[in-house]
Design a protein around this motif. Sequence first.
Motif, PDB file in Angstrom:
ATOM      1  N   VAL A  38       0.855  -0.988  -0.059  1.00 41.45           N
ATOM      2  CA  VAL A  38      -0.017   0.042   0.040  1.00 41.45           C
ATOM      3  C   VAL A  38       0.832   1.154  -0.003  1.00 41.45           C
ATOM      4  N   PHE A  39       0.589   2.081  -1.159  1.00 41.96           N
ATOM      5  CA  PHE A  39       1.360   3.244  -1.056  1.00 41.96           C
ATOM      6  C   PHE A  39       1.180   4.442   0.202  1.00 41.96           C
ATOM      7  N   VAL A  40       2.418   4.718   0.593  1.00 45.93           N
ATOM      8  CA  VAL A  40       2.502   5.651   1.725  1.00 45.93           C
ATOM      9  C   VAL A  40       2.825   6.991   1.331  1.00 45.93           C
ATOM     10  N   PRO A  41       2.222   8.066   1.231  1.00 52.32           N
ATOM     11  CA  PRO A  41       2.942   9.390   0.637  1.00 52.32           C
ATOM     12  C   PRO A  41       3.785   9.945   1.895  1.00 52.32           C
ATOM     13  N   VAL A  42       4.573  10.981   1.330  1.00 56.14           N
ATOM     14  CA  VAL A  42       5.512  11.487   1.976  1.00 56.14           C
ATOM     15  C   VAL A  42       5.000  12.133   3.366  1.00 56.14           C
ATOM     16  N   GLY A  43       3.800  12.824   3.258  1.00 60.22           N
ATOM     17  CA  GLY A  43       3.037  13.506   4.345  1.00 60.22           C
ATOM     18  C   GLY A  43       2.599  12.614   5.413  1.00 60.22           C
ATOM     19  N   ASP A  47       3.715   9.632  10.658  1.00 66.36           N
ATOM     20  CA  ASP A  47       2.582   8.661  11.379  1.00 66.36           C
ATOM     21  C   ASP A  47       2.341   7.189  11.121  1.00 66.36           C
ATOM     22  N   HIS A  48       3.144   6.764  10.054  1.00 65.52           N
ATOM     23  CA  HIS A  48       2.652   5.326   9.775  1.00 65.52           C
ATOM     24  C   HIS A  48       3.297   4.458  10.565  1.00 65.52           C
ATOM     25  N   ASP A  49       2.882   3.897  11.353  1.00 64.95           N
ATOM     26  CA  ASP A  49       3.567   2.881  12.288  1.00 64.95           C
ATOM     27  C   ASP A  49       3.807   1.584  11.638  1.00 64.95           C
TER      28      ASP A  49
END
Length: 65
Positions: A38-43, A47-49
């Motif tokens: 799943v793509f995780v954007p820079v912003g 906060d992405h644990d």
Amino acid sequence: MKLQLNGAPVDAQVNTLAELLISEGFGGAKVATAVNGVFVPVGLRADHDLSEGDTIEVLAPMQGG
């Protein structure tokens, strides 16, 4: 925590995707990231644990024609 980073096992003492990128030398690089496909954007990286066993892909943009 044991993770897979670009197909290689990594044992990192981090909590977030942003922390992992810094610890693995990608800190200031312009890269695309995905966790478990799943793509995780820079912003959202700070906060992405991350969880034990997550699979992380880090891709650098390519130039060419």
